[in-house]
Design an enzyme around this catalytic site. Structure first.
Site, mmCIF file in Angstrom:
data_model
loop_
_atom_site.group_PDB
_atom_site.id
_atom_site.type_symbol
_atom_site.label_atom_id
_atom_site.label_comp_id
_atom_site.label_asym_id
_atom_site.label_seq_id
_atom_site.Cartn_x
_atom_site.Cartn_y
_atom_site.Cartn_z
ATOM 1 N N ASP A 66 -4.257 -48.891 4.962
ATOM 2 C CA ASP A 66 -5.422 -48.331 5.649
ATOM 3 C C ASP A 66 -5.095 -46.887 6.001
ATOM 4 O O ASP A 66 -4.136 -46.607 6.730
ATOM 5 C CB ASP A 66 -5.714 -49.145 6.907
ATOM 6 C CG ASP A 66 -6.997 -48.715 7.599
ATOM 7 O OD1 ASP A 66 -7.387 -47.536 7.480
ATOM 8 O OD2 ASP A 66 -7.604 -49.558 8.285
ATOM 9 N N ASP A 95 -11.468 -38.553 0.837
ATOM 10 C CA ASP A 95 -12.566 -38.975 -0.037
ATOM 11 C C ASP A 95 -12.591 -40.493 -0.115
ATOM 12 O O ASP A 95 -12.699 -41.074 -1.185
ATOM 13 C CB ASP A 95 -12.383 -38.347 -1.430
ATOM 14 C CG ASP A 95 -13.597 -38.535 -2.321
ATOM 15 O OD1 ASP A 95 -14.721 -38.656 -1.785
ATOM 16 O OD2 ASP A 95 -13.435 -38.553 -3.561
#
Length: 254
Positions: free
Chosen positions: A118, A136
């Site tokens: 994560d 992104d």
């Protein structure tokens, strides 16, 4: 957590193929990545060429962190055309990572690595400092909340070298776009430049730990002389667009 449970937590991307390209997407409406089959390292989507505008502010990045792998367009371009850069890609979705061979993403080596994690946790706990952070990271619902929070942008600020730059891809038409942009400005004390990709509704934000120097024109000329001709041919129009239409959100910037 078992592998099955881990995979069940994430959406499975779809891959469409034509004679000339491969496209990754989570829904019919949203294109995550597109690759030209005979030139897999090219940047086919306009917003990715705008994101490479970080070279106008950090022309010789030693360490680059990328939040989100997708089809690897930006990762591949940086790997092949910035040979002195080390690139760390953070991707949470195992289905996306499993498609790296499909999209000809390089294997891990001494200067390139894809890490399953994560990104919100990574930027909070990373021991390294980066010259550039490329944000992104998208899923089927857009940018996950943890990747557009004030704490995420604060942690990105802390993870950058003194002259570092965060470049973030935002959807201009998202209802919370003004909130996300304001968070970036708050985390970076207003040192932000934005430029719009009018065709696809993306806004690219460049945020700086310190006011960037030297002037933009000098780095534009430097990129033109140091990048491989095939790379510069792709980036030159977008870089000129940043120079011409980039909106500077802080006074005293070039």
């Amino acid at each position: 957590m078992s592998d099955r449970l881990e995979y069940n937590r994430h959406p499975r991307p779809l891959v469409d193929k034509s004679l000339n390209s491969k496209t990754m997407h989570f829904s019919i409406c949203d294109v995550q990545s597109r690759m030209q089959i005979d030139r897999p390292n090219n940047l086919m989507l306009a917003y990715t060429r705008l994101m490479m505008g970080f070279l106008l502010f950090a022309p010789n990045p030693r360490h680059i962190a990328m939040v989100g792998l997708g089809g690897g367009s930006l990762a591949k371009f940086c790997y092949w055309y910035l040979p002195d850069s080390r690139i760390q890609v953070i991707e949470i979705n195992p289905y996306v990572i499993a498609l790296r061979d499909e999209f000809e993403v390089p294997r891990d080596d001494h200067r390139f690595h894809v890490r399953k994690e994560d990104a919100a946790d990574y930027v909070r706990t990373a021991q390294y400092r980066y010259d550039v952070i490329v944000a992104d990271g998208f899923d089927a619902n857009g940018v996950p909340a943890s990747l557009c929070s004030r704490s995420f942008y604060d942690n990105c600020f802390d993870m950058l070298e003194p002259n570092g730059v965060l470049v973030a891809n935002l959807h201009s038409h998202h209802e919370h776009f003004p909130v996300y942009l304001e968070r970036i400005k708050e985390s970076f004390a207003g040192r932000v430049v934005t430029v719009n990709d009018f065709d696809y509704g993306n806004t690219i934000a460049f945020a700086f730990k310190e006011t960037p120097t030297p002037p933009l024109l000098a780095n534009l000329q430097r990129c033109a002389s140091t990048l491989a001709p095939e790379a510069w041919a792709q980036l030159a129009p977008s870089f000129s667009m940043i120079k011409r239409f980039g909106r500077w959100h802080s006074q005293g910037m070039p």
